[in-house]
Design a protein around this motif. Structure first.
Motif, PDB file in Angstrom:
ATOM      1  N   GLN A   1       4.947  10.944  -8.167  1.00 38.59           N
ATOM      2  CA  GLN A   1       3.988  10.037  -7.536  1.00 38.59           C
ATOM      3  C   GLN A   1       4.630   9.283  -6.375  1.00 38.59           C
ATOM      4  O   GLN A   1       4.009   9.118  -5.310  1.00 38.59           O
ATOM      5  CB  GLN A   1       3.444   9.045  -8.560  1.00 38.59           C
ATOM      6  CG  GLN A   1       2.515   9.673  -9.579  1.00 38.59           C
ATOM      7  CD  GLN A   1       1.964   8.636 -10.534  1.00 38.59           C
ATOM      8  OE1 GLN A   1       1.407   7.633 -10.107  1.00 38.59           O
ATOM      9  NE2 GLN A   1       2.122   8.890 -11.828  1.00 38.59           N
ATOM     10  N   ILE A   2       5.851   8.817  -6.562  1.00 31.74           N
ATOM     11  CA  ILE A   2       6.565   8.104  -5.493  1.00 31.74           C
ATOM     12  C   ILE A   2       6.791   9.038  -4.317  1.00 31.74           C
ATOM     13  O   ILE A   2       6.502   8.698  -3.158  1.00 31.74           O
ATOM     14  CB  ILE A   2       7.911   7.545  -6.001  1.00 31.74           C
ATOM     15  CG1 ILE A   2       7.663   6.451  -7.047  1.00 31.74           C
ATOM     16  CG2 ILE A   2       8.754   7.014  -4.841  1.00 31.74           C
ATOM     17  CD1 ILE A   2       8.893   6.040  -7.828  1.00 31.74           C
TER      18      ILE A   2
ATOM     19  N   ALA B   1       2.907  11.439   2.015  1.00 29.82           N
ATOM     20  CA  ALA B   1       1.592  11.181   2.615  1.00 29.82           C
ATOM     21  C   ALA B   1       1.685  10.100   3.690  1.00 29.82           C
ATOM     22  O   ALA B   1       1.082  10.235   4.765  1.00 29.82           O
ATOM     23  CB  ALA B   1       0.592  10.764   1.539  1.00 29.82           C
ATOM     24  N   ALA B   2       2.439   9.041   3.424  1.00 24.76           N
ATOM     25  CA  ALA B   2       2.589   7.966   4.408  1.00 24.76           C
ATOM     26  C   ALA B   2       3.296   8.465   5.663  1.00 24.76           C
ATOM     27  O   ALA B   2       2.929   8.093   6.783  1.00 24.76           O
ATOM     28  CB  ALA B   2       3.360   6.800   3.799  1.00 24.76           C
TER      29      ALA B   2
ATOM     30  N   VAL C   1       3.235   2.619  -1.953  1.00 27.54           N
ATOM     31  CA  VAL C   1       3.294   3.383  -3.198  1.00 27.54           C
ATOM     32  C   VAL C   1       2.545   2.617  -4.272  1.00 27.54           C
ATOM     33  O   VAL C   1       2.829   1.449  -4.512  1.00 27.54           O
ATOM     34  CB  VAL C   1       4.748   3.608  -3.656  1.00 27.54           C
ATOM     35  CG1 VAL C   1       4.779   4.333  -4.997  1.00 27.54           C
ATOM     36  CG2 VAL C   1       5.547   4.374  -2.619  1.00 27.54           C
ATOM     37  N   GLN C   2       1.589   3.273  -4.891  1.00 28.49           N
ATOM     38  CA  GLN C   2       0.878   2.691  -6.027  1.00 28.49           C
ATOM     39  C   GLN C   2       0.913   3.707  -7.152  1.00 28.49           C
ATOM     40  O   GLN C   2       0.420   4.827  -6.995  1.00 28.49           O
ATOM     41  CB  GLN C   2      -0.558   2.340  -5.643  1.00 28.49           C
ATOM     42  CG  GLN C   2      -0.620   1.241  -4.613  1.00 28.49           C
ATOM     43  CD  GLN C   2      -2.047   0.885  -4.251  1.00 28.49           C
ATOM     44  OE1 GLN C   2      -2.994   1.485  -4.701  1.00 28.49           O
ATOM     45  NE2 GLN C   2      -2.186  -0.127  -3.415  1.00 28.49           N
ATOM     46  N   LEU C   3       1.514   3.327  -8.258  1.00 24.32           N
ATOM     47  CA  LEU C   3       1.684   4.245  -9.378  1.00 24.32           C
ATOM     48  C   LEU C   3       0.514   4.156 -10.347  1.00 24.32           C
ATOM     49  O   LEU C   3      -0.054   3.093 -10.558  1.00 24.32           O
ATOM     50  CB  LEU C   3       2.977   3.921 -10.127  1.00 24.32           C
ATOM     51  CG  LEU C   3       4.268   4.031  -9.311  1.00 24.32           C
ATOM     52  CD1 LEU C   3       5.454   3.632 -10.168  1.00 24.32           C
ATOM     53  CD2 LEU C   3       4.444   5.432  -8.763  1.00 24.32           C
ATOM     54  N   LYS C   4       0.193   5.295 -10.916  1.00 22.38           N
ATOM     55  CA  LYS C   4      -0.828   5.384 -11.958  1.00 22.38           C
ATOM     56  C   LYS C   4      -0.116   5.818 -13.228  1.00 22.38           C
ATOM     57  O   LYS C   4       0.185   6.992 -13.417  1.00 22.38           O
ATOM     58  CB  LYS C   4      -1.906   6.392 -11.555  1.00 22.38           C
ATOM     59  CG  LYS C   4      -2.637   5.978 -10.307  1.00 22.38           C
ATOM     60  CD  LYS C   4      -3.582   7.055  -9.853  1.00 22.38           C
ATOM     61  CE  LYS C   4      -4.213   6.614  -8.534  1.00 22.38           C
ATOM     62  NZ  LYS C   4      -4.790   7.717  -7.813  1.00 22.38           N
TER      63      LYS C   4
ATOM     64  N   TRP D   1       0.806  -1.211   0.000  1.00 18.57           N
ATOM     65  CA  TRP D   1       0.000   0.000   0.000  1.00 18.57           C
ATOM     66  C   TRP D   1       0.840   1.262   0.000  1.00 18.57           C
ATOM     67  O   TRP D   1       0.344   2.349  -0.236  1.00 18.57           O
ATOM     68  CB  TRP D   1      -0.916   0.033   1.211  1.00 18.57           C
ATOM     69  CG  TRP D   1      -0.163  -0.049   2.501  1.00 18.57           C
ATOM     70  CD1 TRP D   1       0.102  -1.176   3.213  1.00 18.57           C
ATOM     71  CD2 TRP D   1       0.452   1.018   3.221  1.00 18.57           C
ATOM     72  NE1 TRP D   1       0.841  -0.872   4.329  1.00 18.57           N
ATOM     73  CE2 TRP D   1       1.067   0.470   4.350  1.00 18.57           C
ATOM     74  CE3 TRP D   1       0.542   2.389   3.010  1.00 18.57           C
ATOM     75  CZ2 TRP D   1       1.775   1.241   5.267  1.00 18.57           C
ATOM     76  CZ3 TRP D   1       1.242   3.155   3.926  1.00 18.57           C
ATOM     77  CH2 TRP D   1       1.847   2.576   5.042  1.00 18.57           C
TER      78      TRP D   1
ATOM     79  N   GLU E   1       5.203  11.857  -3.501  1.00 14.41           N
ATOM     80  CA  GLU E   1       3.947  12.236  -2.850  1.00 14.41           C
ATOM     81  C   GLU E   1       3.373  11.102  -2.005  1.00 14.41           C
ATOM     82  O   GLU E   1       2.834  11.344  -0.924  1.00 14.41           O
ATOM     83  CB  GLU E   1       2.936  12.712  -3.885  1.00 14.41           C
ATOM     84  CG  GLU E   1       3.280  14.065  -4.475  1.00 14.41           C
ATOM     85  CD  GLU E   1       2.341  14.514  -5.579  1.00 14.41           C
ATOM     86  OE1 GLU E   1       1.467  13.715  -6.009  1.00 14.41           O
ATOM     87  OE2 GLU E   1       2.476  15.667  -6.024  1.00 14.41           O
ATOM     88  N   ALA E   2       3.498   9.877  -2.483  1.00 14.19           N
ATOM     89  CA  ALA E   2       2.991   8.736  -1.723  1.00 14.19           C
ATOM     90  C   ALA E   2       3.776   8.562  -0.422  1.00 14.19           C
ATOM     91  O   ALA E   2       3.192   8.292   0.636  1.00 14.19           O
ATOM     92  CB  ALA E   2       3.074   7.461  -2.563  1.00 14.19           C
TER      93      ALA E   2
END
Length: 73
Positions: free
Chosen positions: A19-20, A26-27, A6-9, A4, A22-23
């Protein structure tokens, strides 16, 4: 690495490095990743996400520069 974390879009307009980063921010801010908990090595993170190591290195360097991570050998 926890799945959970890091999940990339891949189709999103935001870069993979962003994205990495920011994830992980946030964590850290949400308490999902404690201050003393190590993040995976750049090689391990890159392999688990299916991205180049350089992508993860850039994301981690930004986190180091902003004080979210500290480097240990």
């Amino acid at each position: 690495m926890r799945d959970w974390l890091v999940q990339l879009k891949r189709r999103e307009h935001t870069s993979l490095q962003t994205q990495i980063r920011e994830a992980l921010v946030a964590a850290i801010l949400d308490g999902g990743l404690s201050r003393d908990e190590p993040v995976p090595s750049t090689r391990k993170m890159a392999k688990s996400l299916g991205v180049s190591r350089n992508t993860v290195v850039i994301a981690y360097q930004g986190l180091l520069d902003d004080g979210y991570l500290t480097a240990r050998e």
